[in-house]
Design a protein around this motif. Structure first.
Motif, PDB file in Angstrom:
ATOM      1  N   GLY A   1       0.826  -1.208   0.000  1.00 35.60           N
ATOM      2  CA  GLY A   1       0.000   0.000   0.000  1.00 35.60           C
ATOM      3  C   GLY A   1       0.859   1.257   0.000  1.00 35.60           C
ATOM      4  O   GLY A   1       0.596   2.214  -0.723  1.00 35.60           O
ATOM      5  N   LYS A   2       1.901   1.227   0.822  1.00 35.40           N
ATOM      6  CA  LYS A   2       2.840   2.352   0.846  1.00 35.40           C
ATOM      7  C   LYS A   2       3.453   2.542  -0.535  1.00 35.40           C
ATOM      8  O   LYS A   2       3.564   3.654  -1.039  1.00 35.40           O
ATOM      9  CB  LYS A   2       3.979   2.034   1.822  1.00 35.40           C
ATOM     10  N   ALA A   3       3.843   1.417  -1.122  1.00 33.50           N
ATOM     11  CA  ALA A   3       4.456   1.476  -2.448  1.00 33.50           C
ATOM     12  C   ALA A   3       3.483   2.049  -3.467  1.00 33.50           C
ATOM     13  O   ALA A   3       3.861   2.822  -4.345  1.00 33.50           O
ATOM     14  CB  ALA A   3       4.919   0.086  -2.871  1.00 33.50           C
ATOM     15  N   MET A   4       2.204   1.714  -3.312  1.00 31.32           N
ATOM     16  CA  MET A   4       1.208   2.229  -4.248  1.00 31.32           C
ATOM     17  C   MET A   4       1.061   3.734  -4.103  1.00 31.32           C
ATOM     18  O   MET A   4       0.980   4.470  -5.095  1.00 31.32           O
ATOM     19  CB  MET A   4      -0.155   1.557  -4.001  1.00 31.32           C
ATOM     20  N   ARG A   5       1.031   4.193  -2.873  1.00 41.44           N
ATOM     21  CA  ARG A   5       0.895   5.639  -2.675  1.00 41.44           C
ATOM     22  C   ARG A   5       2.099   6.385  -3.229  1.00 41.44           C
ATOM     23  O   ARG A   5       1.964   7.407  -3.900  1.00 41.44           O
ATOM     24  CB  ARG A   5       0.712   5.949  -1.184  1.00 41.44           C
ATOM     25  N   ALA A   6       3.287   5.864  -2.954  1.00 37.41           N
ATOM     26  CA  ALA A   6       4.494   6.520  -3.451  1.00 37.41           C
ATOM     27  C   ALA A   6       4.522   6.513  -4.974  1.00 37.41           C
ATOM     28  O   ALA A   6       4.786   7.541  -5.607  1.00 37.41           O
ATOM     29  CB  ALA A   6       5.732   5.829  -2.898  1.00 37.41           C
ATOM     30  N   THR A   7       4.197   5.362  -5.555  1.00 42.09           N
ATOM     31  CA  THR A   7       4.241   5.243  -7.010  1.00 42.09           C
ATOM     32  C   THR A   7       3.257   6.193  -7.670  1.00 42.09           C
ATOM     33  O   THR A   7       3.553   6.790  -8.703  1.00 42.09           O
ATOM     34  CB  THR A   7       3.946   3.789  -7.432  1.00 42.09           C
ATOM     35  N   SER A   8       2.079   6.357  -7.067  1.00 48.84           N
ATOM     36  CA  SER A   8       1.091   7.230  -7.685  1.00 48.84           C
ATOM     37  C   SER A   8       1.530   8.692  -7.620  1.00 48.84           C
ATOM     38  O   SER A   8       1.141   9.498  -8.439  1.00 48.84           O
ATOM     39  CB  SER A   8      -0.282   7.039  -7.044  1.00 48.84           C
ATOM     40  N   GLN A   9       2.358   9.036  -6.653  1.00 47.45           N
ATOM     41  CA  GLN A   9       2.783  10.437  -6.558  1.00 47.45           C
ATOM     42  C   GLN A   9       4.034  10.734  -7.363  1.00 47.45           C
ATOM     43  O   GLN A   9       4.221  11.859  -7.844  1.00 47.45           O
ATOM     44  CB  GLN A   9       3.013  10.811  -5.085  1.00 47.45           C
TER      45      GLN A   9
ATOM     46  N   VAL B   1       4.079  -2.936  -8.599  1.00 47.28           N
ATOM     47  CA  VAL B   1       3.020  -2.125  -8.001  1.00 47.28           C
ATOM     48  C   VAL B   1       1.880  -1.922  -8.993  1.00 47.28           C
ATOM     49  O   VAL B   1       0.698  -2.029  -8.644  1.00 47.28           O
ATOM     50  CB  VAL B   1       3.583  -0.752  -7.545  1.00 47.28           C
ATOM     51  N   ILE B   2       2.233  -1.681 -10.245  1.00 48.80           N
ATOM     52  CA  ILE B   2       1.202  -1.481 -11.261  1.00 48.80           C
ATOM     53  C   ILE B   2       0.389  -2.763 -11.443  1.00 48.80           C
ATOM     54  O   ILE B   2      -0.843  -2.733 -11.489  1.00 48.80           O
ATOM     55  CB  ILE B   2       1.832  -1.001 -12.586  1.00 48.80           C
ATOM     56  N   SER B   3       1.068  -3.904 -11.484  1.00 52.24           N
ATOM     57  CA  SER B   3       0.347  -5.179 -11.607  1.00 52.24           C
ATOM     58  C   SER B   3      -0.612  -5.384 -10.441  1.00 52.24           C
ATOM     59  O   SER B   3      -1.766  -5.768 -10.631  1.00 52.24           O
ATOM     60  CB  SER B   3       1.330  -6.355 -11.631  1.00 52.24           C
TER      61      SER B   3
ATOM     62  N   LEU C   1      13.589   4.866  -7.334  1.00 47.71           N
ATOM     63  CA  LEU C   1      14.884   5.199  -6.742  1.00 47.71           C
ATOM     64  C   LEU C   1      14.958   4.848  -5.259  1.00 47.71           C
ATOM     65  O   LEU C   1      16.016   4.914  -4.653  1.00 47.71           O
ATOM     66  CB  LEU C   1      15.191   6.693  -6.929  1.00 47.71           C
ATOM     67  N   LEU C   2      13.828   4.508  -4.666  1.00 45.08           N
ATOM     68  CA  LEU C   2      13.851   4.083  -3.262  1.00 45.08           C
ATOM     69  C   LEU C   2      13.704   2.564  -3.147  1.00 45.08           C
ATOM     70  O   LEU C   2      13.512   2.028  -2.066  1.00 45.08           O
ATOM     71  CB  LEU C   2      12.754   4.791  -2.474  1.00 45.08           C
ATOM     72  N   GLY C   3      13.759   1.887  -4.280  1.00 42.59           N
ATOM     73  CA  GLY C   3      13.766   0.430  -4.236  1.00 42.59           C
ATOM     74  C   GLY C   3      12.414  -0.216  -4.477  1.00 42.59           C
ATOM     75  O   GLY C   3      12.256  -1.414  -4.278  1.00 42.59           O
ATOM     76  N   ILE C   4      11.438   0.587  -4.877  1.00 42.31           N
ATOM     77  CA  ILE C   4      10.114   0.023  -5.137  1.00 42.31           C
ATOM     78  C   ILE C   4      10.079  -0.522  -6.561  1.00 42.31           C
ATOM     79  O   ILE C   4      10.513   0.149  -7.498  1.00 42.31           O
ATOM     80  CB  ILE C   4       9.022   1.097  -4.918  1.00 42.31           C
TER      81      ILE C   4
END
Ligand SMILES: Nc1ncnc2c1ncn2[C@@H]1O[C@H](COP(=O)(O)OP(=O)(O)O)[C@@H](O)[C@H]1O
Ligand SMILES: [Mg+2]
Lengths: 235, 302
Positions: free
Chosen positions: B175-183, B198-200, B190-193
């Motif tokens: 979920g964190k990764a999703m929020r970061a990716t969307s922003q 995440v898109i899948s 660059l932070l390892g996500i």
């Protein structure tokens, strides 16, 4: 620690990097200076795997990394604070810092690192529940560097950390760069247009012109080099 | 004013809104991450309903108890829809991620038409009867004249899904990764996500909620056909835009507002113009709030 060999990077048909060779030793601060558009950011993005090199190799601690995706490269211990800081605007300061620990599992050390950062930048502690997008430019730069520290990088790439900041903040940020290099033995790869400042804290420097490395020497020697003085130090 | 009639319309609107919300979530989550209107999302919902029908028929024939049939059909629908959503992203959108946005949009429309016609050929163009999977609960009998048992189940399921989703996005690593990716996709990487992953996952989660919506509505209405995803998809899309596309609470709010608008207008004015009211309302809201009710101002993306 980091080796670039014959790197050529393109944007479409436009060649941004031409036959780049660089070496970074463990524990060093090296700087890459050059005019706007020279290819400095592209060099960092190529190292991180965001922009793929068409030719050439990148090795980190003896391991080829030029074919890897960015997340794999980060996992090896390379972290970049990109130009423009790239704070997550709708996440709070705490959440932004937390993103730096995405790949970490050592909860105890994370806590310590957080204290270390709040000690370094008390301003961030005060604003920990504020959204990243509401911070000032200087605070955002502090947050961006702090977020990178939270990843515990072996190699930290910094892209123009002084850009657009007041001199007093720039000085503070450069002091911190020196400090994390000394205290944590973090290797620093510093990209700057502010050549004077960068060469002063760097052990060695590279000069880049339109996609090629034209000079490399110790920071001191470059500072006193006539060509460098004329082109980058405005003397 | 007749209170009971009002309550019926209110709860009817809530039921509709819940279904729209389950579908709208997929639109808004995908848009939030890759800024694509996934026009084929309605088809995922339709495929969920078809899968549910096939599995439910088989297990009903085999004499399984109702509860087992519901669970099996629901799980099969979710798994199948997720597989479609995942594959769709890989073949139709991922190759176009750096292409102009119009290309991806056209690919999405193509995907939508492809899936409709695929189901048309593989199944049928007729309406198929869908068994009523949700029985009338005895304990609910006294209230059934305002809100039927199936409607109650739809509302409760939606609430549960929303709570789970909120938990997923707020508190889990993905979920964190999703929020970061969307922003900021580049910074997330660059932070390892792993941005591709995440898109899948986003497509998979959106497909799962759509499948749940598909099963619930099919069981409620009692029939399905290959075209059902188109209309529902458009409505859910309107709901997502109304709420502010990219915003998850916005999609839910937009869906409820749309559900109530349709319910009250048709209940008090005329049922012939249901869709007209819905779209009229959309236009009015967008005139006053171009980025939707909870949408962020235009500077959203860097
Ligand atoms: N995304 C891009 N697409 C096309 N050209 C680019 C892109 N990014 C940078 N460039 C070009 O590549 C060259 C090097 O850019 P850059 O690495 O950003 O330079 P610097 O960081 O030294 O200012 C410039 O000519 C720039 O216009
Ligand atoms: Mg640059």
């Amino acid at each position: 620690m980091l080796k670039l060999r014959n790197i050529e990077t393109f944007y479409g048909n436009i060649q941004a990097l031409k036959n780049i060779n660089m070496d970074v030793k463990e524990g060093e601060i090296i700087t890459l200076i050059g005019a706007n558009g020279a290819g400095k950011s592209t060099t960092l993005m190529t190292i991180c795997g965001v922009t793929k090199a068409r030719r050439g190799e990148v090795h980190f601690q003896g391991q080829p990394i030029h074919g890897m995706t960015p997340d794999k490269i980060v996992a090896l211990g390379i972290n970049q604070v990109p130009e423009g800081r790239h704070i997550f605007p709708y996440l709070t300061v705490m959440e932004n810092l937390d993103m730096g620990t995405f790949l970490r599992k050592d909860t105890e050390n994370i806590k310590k690192d957080l204290e270390y950062i709040f000690d370094l930048f008390p301003r961030l502690a005060e604003r920990r529940h504020q959204a990243g997008g509401t911070l000032s430019g200087g605070e955002q730069q502090m947050l961006a560097i702090s977020r990178a520290i939270m990843t515990r990088p072996k190699l930290l790439l910094l892209d123009e950390p002084s850009l657009g900041l007041a001199p007093i903040i720039v000085k503070q940020i450069f002091d911190i760069i020196k400090k994390i290099n000394k205290e944590n033995n973090t290797t620093i790869f510093l990209v700057e247009q502010n050549a004077n400042l960068a060469l002063k804290i760097a052990h060695r420097g590279y000069v880049m012109e339109t996609g090629s490395i034209t000079m490399s020497d110790t920071g001191e020697n470059l500072l006193s080099n006539e060509d460098v003085k004329k082109a980058y130090l405005g003397i | 004013m007749d209170f009971e009639y009002f309550a019926q319309l209110f709860l009817g609107g809530l039921t509709r809104g819940s279904i729209y919300a389950l579908i709208a979530l997929g639109y808004t989550m995908v848009y939030g991450i890759i800024e694509l209107i996934n026009f084929a999302h309605g088809e995922i919902y339709m495929i969920g309903a078809f899968t549910g029908l096939i599995i439910a028929s088989v297990f009903t024939m085999l004499g399984f108890p109702t509860l087992a049939v519901v669970v099996l059909a629901g799980m099969a629908a979710i798994v199948y829809s997720c597989a479609y959503g995942f594959t769709m992203e890989k073949i139709a959108y991922k190759p176009l991620r750096n292409a102009p946005r119009l290309s991806a949009l056209i690919s999405a429309i193509g995907m939508s038409l492809f899936l409709q016609n695929y189901v048309l050929l593989a199944q049928t163009s007729d309406f198929l009867p869908f068994p009523s999977l949700i029985p009338d609960f005895e304990f609910w009998e006294p209230y059934a004249h305002i809100l039927t048992s199936p409607e109650l189940v739809i509302i409760i399921t939606t609430v549960v899904v929303m709570i789970l989703l909120t938990f997923l996005i707020k508190f889990t690593q993905i979920g964190k990764a999703m929020r970061a990716t969307s922003q900021d996709k580049m910074m997330a990487a660059l932070l390892g996500i792993n941005v591709d992953r995440v898109i899948s996952v986003t497509f998979i989660v959106g497909s799962a909620t759509a499948a749940i919506g598909g099963i619930l509505i099919a069981s409620h209405i009692g029939q399905i056909n290959f075209y059902m995803g188109f209309i529902a998809g458009i409505k859910a899309f309107v709901a997502a835009v109304l709420g502010g596309i990219g915003s998850i609470p916005g999609a839910v709010l937009g869906a409820l507002v749309l559900g109530w608008t349709e319910s009250f207008f048709t209940g008090y004015i005329s049922s012939d113009y249901e869709d007209v009211f819905a779209f009229l309302f959309l236009v009015v809201i967008l005139i006053f709030r171009p980025s939707g009710i909870l949408g962020r101002a235009e500077t959203k993306k860097v």
